[in-house]
Design a protein around this motif. Structure first.
Motif, mmCIF file in Angstrom:
data_model
loop_
_atom_site.group_PDB
_atom_site.id
_atom_site.type_symbol
_atom_site.label_atom_id
_atom_site.label_comp_id
_atom_site.label_asym_id
_atom_site.label_seq_id
_atom_site.Cartn_x
_atom_site.Cartn_y
_atom_site.Cartn_z
ATOM 1 N N THR A 117 42.163 2.860 -13.060
ATOM 2 C CA THR A 117 41.998 4.056 -13.881
ATOM 3 C C THR A 117 41.201 3.806 -15.164
ATOM 4 O OG1 THR A 117 44.006 3.914 -15.254
ATOM 5 C CG2 THR A 117 44.227 4.898 -13.049
ATOM 6 N N ARG A 118 40.674 2.599 -15.373
ATOM 7 C CA ARG A 118 39.909 2.308 -16.581
ATOM 8 C C ARG A 118 38.443 2.071 -16.217
ATOM 9 N NH1 ARG A 118 42.762 -1.720 -20.715
ATOM 10 N NH2 ARG A 118 41.191 -0.672 -22.014
ATOM 11 N N GLU A 119 37.546 2.613 -17.049
ATOM 12 C CA GLU A 119 36.118 2.491 -16.787
ATOM 13 C C GLU A 119 35.613 1.105 -17.177
ATOM 14 O OE1 GLU A 119 33.344 4.737 -19.277
ATOM 15 O OE2 GLU A 119 32.492 5.547 -17.434
ATOM 16 N N ASN A 120 34.803 0.515 -16.300
ATOM 17 C CA ASN A 120 34.178 -0.768 -16.572
ATOM 18 C C ASN A 120 32.669 -0.585 -16.446
ATOM 19 O OD1 ASN A 120 33.146 -3.366 -16.590
ATOM 20 N ND2 ASN A 120 34.810 -4.228 -15.377
ATOM 21 N N SER A 121 31.970 -0.526 -17.572
ATOM 22 C CA SER A 121 30.536 -0.241 -17.556
ATOM 23 C C SER A 121 29.702 -1.425 -17.092
ATOM 24 C CB SER A 121 30.081 0.180 -18.964
ATOM 25 O OG SER A 121 30.310 -0.859 -19.886
ATOM 26 N N LEU A 122 30.317 -2.600 -16.917
ATOM 27 C CA LEU A 122 29.578 -3.779 -16.456
ATOM 28 C C LEU A 122 29.474 -3.830 -14.940
ATOM 29 C CD1 LEU A 122 31.014 -6.523 -18.855
ATOM 30 C CD2 LEU A 122 28.906 -5.214 -19.081
ATOM 31 N N ILE A 123 30.189 -2.950 -14.252
ATOM 32 C CA ILE A 123 30.198 -2.986 -12.788
ATOM 33 C C ILE A 123 29.732 -1.646 -12.249
ATOM 34 C CG2 ILE A 123 31.643 -3.236 -10.725
ATOM 35 C CD1 ILE A 123 33.551 -4.907 -12.337
ATOM 36 N N ASN A 124 28.744 -1.703 -11.367
ATOM 37 C CA ASN A 124 28.394 -0.516 -10.587
ATOM 38 C C ASN A 124 27.814 -0.977 -9.263
ATOM 39 O OD1 ASN A 124 25.403 -0.636 -10.780
ATOM 40 N ND2 ASN A 124 25.727 -0.138 -12.941
ATOM 41 N N PHE A 125 27.279 -0.067 -8.483
ATOM 42 C CA PHE A 125 26.881 -0.382 -7.121
ATOM 43 C C PHE A 125 25.392 -0.661 -6.961
ATOM 44 C CE2 PHE A 125 30.895 1.797 -6.636
ATOM 45 C CZ PHE A 125 31.518 1.102 -5.613
ATOM 46 N N ALA A 126 24.632 -0.729 -8.038
ATOM 47 C CA ALA A 126 23.194 -0.925 -7.885
ATOM 48 C C ALA A 126 22.573 -1.847 -8.917
ATOM 49 C CB ALA A 126 22.476 0.428 -7.928
ATOM 50 N N TYR A 127 23.242 -2.061 -10.041
ATOM 51 C CA TYR A 127 22.690 -2.896 -11.104
ATOM 52 C C TYR A 127 23.634 -4.068 -11.398
ATOM 53 C CZ TYR A 127 19.183 0.613 -12.464
ATOM 54 O OH TYR A 127 18.123 1.484 -12.483
ATOM 55 N N GLY A 128 23.062 -5.116 -11.972
ATOM 56 C CA GLY A 128 23.878 -6.210 -12.470
ATOM 57 C C GLY A 128 24.376 -7.168 -11.426
ATOM 58 N N SER A 129 23.798 -7.151 -10.229
ATOM 59 C CA SER A 129 24.200 -8.091 -9.199
ATOM 60 C C SER A 129 23.097 -8.194 -8.152
ATOM 61 C CB SER A 129 25.520 -7.664 -8.556
ATOM 62 O OG SER A 129 26.025 -8.707 -7.733
ATOM 63 N N THR A 130 23.349 -9.011 -7.134
ATOM 64 C CA THR A 130 22.318 -9.385 -6.168
ATOM 65 C C THR A 130 21.692 -8.197 -5.469
ATOM 66 O OG1 THR A 130 23.572 -11.420 -5.829
ATOM 67 C CG2 THR A 130 21.861 -10.918 -4.215
ATOM 68 N N GLY A 131 22.433 -7.121 -5.289
ATOM 69 C CA GLY A 131 21.917 -5.967 -4.570
ATOM 70 C C GLY A 131 20.841 -5.180 -5.294
ATOM 71 N N PHE A 132 20.568 -5.502 -6.565
ATOM 72 C CA PHE A 132 19.630 -4.713 -7.378
ATOM 73 C C PHE A 132 18.286 -4.494 -6.685
ATOM 74 C CE2 PHE A 132 16.050 -4.759 -10.374
ATOM 75 C CZ PHE A 132 16.320 -3.628 -11.131
ATOM 76 N N LEU A 133 17.662 -5.567 -6.210
ATOM 77 C CA LEU A 133 16.310 -5.464 -5.646
ATOM 78 C C LEU A 133 16.308 -4.694 -4.332
ATOM 79 C CD1 LEU A 133 15.242 -9.135 -6.410
ATOM 80 C CD2 LEU A 133 14.485 -7.085 -7.623
ATOM 81 N N THR A 134 17.255 -5.023 -3.441
ATOM 82 C CA THR A 134 17.311 -4.362 -2.139
ATOM 83 C C THR A 134 17.678 -2.890 -2.286
ATOM 84 O OG1 THR A 134 18.078 -6.458 -1.239
ATOM 85 C CG2 THR A 134 18.260 -4.537 0.179
ATOM 86 N N TRP A 135 18.672 -2.609 -3.132
ATOM 87 C CA TRP A 135 19.116 -1.223 -3.310
ATOM 88 C C TRP A 135 17.975 -0.362 -3.833
ATOM 89 C CZ3 TRP A 135 19.498 2.859 -6.518
ATOM 90 C CH2 TRP A 135 20.405 3.865 -6.154
ATOM 91 N N HIS A 136 17.242 -0.859 -4.814
ATOM 92 C CA HIS A 136 16.174 -0.039 -5.378
ATOM 93 C C HIS A 136 15.002 0.115 -4.427
ATOM 94 C CE1 HIS A 136 18.378 -0.205 -9.173
ATOM 95 N NE2 HIS A 136 17.667 0.859 -9.483
ATOM 96 N N ARG A 137 14.748 -0.863 -3.585
ATOM 97 C CA ARG A 137 13.713 -0.662 -2.569
ATOM 98 C C ARG A 137 14.122 0.467 -1.635
ATOM 99 N NH1 ARG A 137 10.144 -5.167 0.191
ATOM 100 N NH2 ARG A 137 9.202 -4.792 -1.842
ATOM 101 N N LYS A 138 15.374 0.450 -1.181
ATOM 102 C CA LYS A 138 15.859 1.522 -0.315
ATOM 103 C C LYS A 138 15.820 2.860 -1.040
ATOM 104 C CE LYS A 138 17.967 3.442 3.236
ATOM 105 N NZ LYS A 138 17.264 3.705 4.503
ATOM 106 N N SER A 139 16.176 2.856 -2.308
ATOM 107 C CA SER A 139 16.173 4.089 -3.090
ATOM 108 C C SER A 139 14.771 4.668 -3.191
ATOM 109 C CB SER A 139 16.729 3.819 -4.491
ATOM 110 O OG SER A 139 16.691 4.984 -5.294
ATOM 111 N N LEU A 140 13.772 3.829 -3.420
ATOM 112 C CA LEU A 140 12.401 4.312 -3.514
ATOM 113 C C LEU A 140 11.891 4.819 -2.168
ATOM 114 C CD1 LEU A 140 10.952 1.569 -5.874
ATOM 115 C CD2 LEU A 140 11.258 3.992 -6.436
ATOM 116 N N LEU A 141 12.275 4.162 -1.091
ATOM 117 C CA LEU A 141 11.914 4.661 0.237
ATOM 118 C C LEU A 141 12.512 6.038 0.472
ATOM 119 C CD1 LEU A 141 12.315 1.443 2.436
ATOM 120 C CD2 LEU A 141 10.180 2.558 1.757
#
Length: 369
Positions: free
Chosen positions: A184-208
């Motif tokens: 129930t507490r917000e953690n701004s350091l964690i999300n599903f697209a930034y700040g970890s290994t998935g950044f590059l792959t996720w954004h490529r898929k997002s741009l496609l």
């Protein structure tokens, strides 16, 4: 980070970007619901051997360690009990279309697209590109909804809303990057697209996905995104009214810019327990802002910064987050050296809503390059 990788892999492996209208009944929040729409009379085009209906068995009782009350770590199983799994070259919610940049009766052909630097296009092509972005920011997407929720923990408050082709793409970015809720507490350091290994792959898929959205909006399968190579510019060379708009002292775009009236969905992104708070009236939603170099401590990345990132031998390093040392991914994100999104300022510096600036896809497509 397992839950993040599951979410990433789902988005990469399917075309189900968030909330397809074919599977959502407004006012019905009794999730999960089936999501295997018909194509040629059979679910997922199974009769034409285009796809099959996949049952999602992920149990809500089997939550990842230290994670609770965030619907995204169970996406799509939180919302959908079944989804289409398309075969080979097929794509779409019901597998009735083709995978990205494929065409033909059986999607057997590949269409090569070339992404150009925006300033290398002819003046006519530049103007057309800006007009197209503006048009698809306003034209309603017939296939997808976005989600607004007064309380992320109560599905009875969920409301699915119409949005434009561009805003549906923006929402997919917002939905993935809104800070994580942990117990129930917000953690701004964690999300599903930034700040970890998935950044590059996720954004490529997002741009496609954005490229596909624009192709559908414009009914032009040859449309390709452009990029902005900012490496050698002393300032933001395309932040003028011929391109993405000049800014006044407060950062709002000049009225002669085609983008001066662009407003933001989900602008109140920093409320942890809600999704997409905003006015029902488009003209009452906040306008985008941009102030290149105007924020204290902002520094513009240079060609040498880019070359340094690309010289690092490891795509990512332990602990695979913003603290990673010697990580090319962490360097490109800007956590090791200058961060261009912070330099541009305003809307661009707020990750969940950065996509609402027309500069963002031009900037992000260059990162992808």
């Amino acid at each position: 980070m397992l839950f993040i990788n599951v979410f990433l892999l789902f988005l990469v492996a399917t075309d189900a970007w968030v909330f397809p209208k074919a599977c959502i009944t407004p006012g019905n929040n009794d999730f999960p619901v089936p999501c295997c729409p018909l194509y040629n009379g059979t679910p997922c085009g199974s009769g034409d051997n285009r796809g099959s209906c996949l049952s999602l068995s992920l149990s809500r009782s089997e939550e990842p360690i230290d994670v609770s009350l965030d619907d995204r770590h169970l996406f799509p199983a939180f919302y959908f009990s079944t989804i289409c799994q398309c075969k080979d070259n097929f794509g779409g919610i019901n597998c009735g279309g083709c995978a990205h940049n494929r065409y033909g009766d059986n999607c057997e052909f590949i269409r090569d697209l070339v992404r150009e630097e925006i300033r290398q296009k002819s003046e006519t092509e530049q103007k057309r590109y800006m007009v197209w972005l503006n048009f698809c920011k306003k034209k309603t997407d017939p296939d997808y909804y976005i989600l607004r929720a007064g309380d992320r923990l109560r599905t009875s408050t969920f409301e699915f809303m119409e949005a434009s082709y561009y805003d549906v793409w923006s929402y997919s970015h917002y939905y993935a990057t809104k800070p994580f809720i942990n117990n129930t507490r917000e953690n701004s350091l964690i999300n599903f697209a930034y700040g970890s290994t998935g950044f590059l792959t996720w954004h490529r898929k997002s741009l496609l996905y954005l490229e596909s959205q624009m192709q559908k909006c414009l009914k032009d399968p040859t449309f390709a995104l452009a990029y902005y190579d900012w490496q050698s510019d002393e300032d933001c060379a395309i932040c003028n009214n011929d391109f993405v708009g000049d800014s006044d002292d407060q950062g709002y775009l000049h009225p002669h810019s085609a983008f001066s009236e662009w407003t933001m969905t989900c602008a109140d992104f920093d409320y942890p327990a809600t999704y997409c708070l905003m006015s029902n009236t488009i003209c009452q939603r906040p306008k985008i802002r941009r102030q290149p170099g105007g924020e204290v401590g902002s520094a513009k990345a240079t060609r040498s910064d880019v070359e340094y990132c690309l010289s690092l031998p490891n795509v990512d390093t332990y602990p695979y987050n913003r603290n990673s040392v010697g990580s090319a991914r962490n360097c490109i994100e800007g956590y090791i050296n200058a961060m261009m999104s912070q330099y541009f300022g305003g809307t661009m510096s707020e990750v969940p809503i950065a996509t609402h600036d027309p500069l963002f896809p031009l900037y992000q497509t260059f990162l992808d390059k």
